[in-house]
Design a protein around this motif. Structure first.
Motif, PDB file in Angstrom:
ATOM      1  N   THR A 153     -37.626  39.175 -22.422  1.00 58.44           N
ATOM      2  CA  THR A 153     -37.127  38.247 -23.430  1.00 58.44           C
ATOM      3  C   THR A 153     -35.608  38.285 -23.506  1.00 58.44           C
ATOM      4  OG1 THR A 153     -39.157  38.511 -24.702  1.00 58.44           O
ATOM      5  CG2 THR A 153     -37.253  37.614 -25.864  1.00 58.44           C
TER       6      THR A 153
ATOM      7  N   GLN B 199     -39.787  43.088 -24.200  1.00 62.92           N
ATOM      8  CA  GLN B 199     -38.463  42.925 -24.802  1.00 62.92           C
ATOM      9  C   GLN B 199     -37.390  42.737 -23.729  1.00 62.92           C
ATOM     10  OE1 GLN B 199     -37.302  45.672 -27.901  1.00 62.92           O
ATOM     11  NE2 GLN B 199     -39.439  45.941 -28.510  1.00 62.92           N
TER      12      GLN B 199
ATOM     13  N   TYR C   8     -42.110  37.751 -28.912  1.00 69.76           N
ATOM     14  CA  TYR C   8     -40.659  37.889 -28.726  1.00 69.76           C
ATOM     15  C   TYR C   8     -39.998  36.592 -28.274  1.00 69.76           C
ATOM     16  CZ  TYR C   8     -41.411  42.873 -29.293  1.00 69.76           C
ATOM     17  OH  TYR C   8     -41.756  44.104 -29.785  1.00 69.76           O
TER      18      TYR C   8
ATOM     19  N   ARG D 145     -47.233  40.239 -26.547  1.00 66.97           N
ATOM     20  CA  ARG D 145     -45.874  40.685 -26.859  1.00 66.97           C
ATOM     21  C   ARG D 145     -44.845  39.632 -26.429  1.00 66.97           C
ATOM     22  NH1 ARG D 145     -45.225  43.981 -30.566  1.00 66.97           N
ATOM     23  NH2 ARG D 145     -47.008  42.856 -31.197  1.00 66.97           N
TER      24      ARG D 145
END
Length: 169
Positions: free
Chosen positions: A156, A153, A60, A56
């Protein structure tokens, strides 16, 4: 007739501008979420059994313009702590609380801290009736992925917005 041509030119200009904005066009360098230049190259260092978080983060971070690299000029995004928790609350309904806490920092290649450690948490919960559940709980594995995605997320966004406190020297 001169007024009609002016109105037509204004309408055409506004229509083309709206079309460009609608398709996501922006001038280079004007993206408010562009990653700061210092973090454009990162190496990911994660603990064992965190493959989903690594995947992930790769997706991202790459989307924000970060180049994932093992070169000597790349900074290191180090995950210091990865703690998943599952808490079961019993009553008429059983509630399961899933929580993931991740602590990370950015370092240079020599291991010197560039940013202070930052801890992020994501959680989800769900309920079920023990009397009606007769299969393995697929909802929990789905929510585990959602929690990991949420943390990736958050990391990021914090890197892209340069919201990480600088390390104390």
């Amino acid at each position: 007739m001169h007024l009609v041509q002016r109105v037509a030119a204004v309408v055409l200009t506004l229509g083309l501008s709206a079309g460009l904005v609608g398709c996501g066009f922006h001038l280079k360098g004007s993206n408010p979420t562009a990653t700061p230049l210092v973090y454009n190259k990162l190496t990911l260092v994660l603990p064992d059994n965190t493959d989903e978080l690594e995947n992930r983060l790769s997706i991202y971070l790459s989307a924000t313009g970060v180049q994932l690299s093992n070169s000597n000029d790349a900074y290191v995004l180090r995950i210091l702590d990865y703690t998943p928790r599952r808490q079961l609350l019993n009553g008429k309904l059983t509630e399961v609380l899933l929580r993931l806490t991740v602590t990370f920092q950015i370092e240079d290649r020599q291991g010197n801290k560039i940013t202070e450690p930052r801890t992020l948490t994501a959680s989800r919960s769900y309920q079920y009736d023990v009397a009606t559940v007769n299969t393995d709980n697929q909802q929990e594995s789905y929510l585990d992925k959602i929690v990991i995605d949420d943390v990736a997320q958050q990391i990021t966004r914090q890197i892209a917005a340069n919201r990480l406190p600088k390390a104390q020297s």
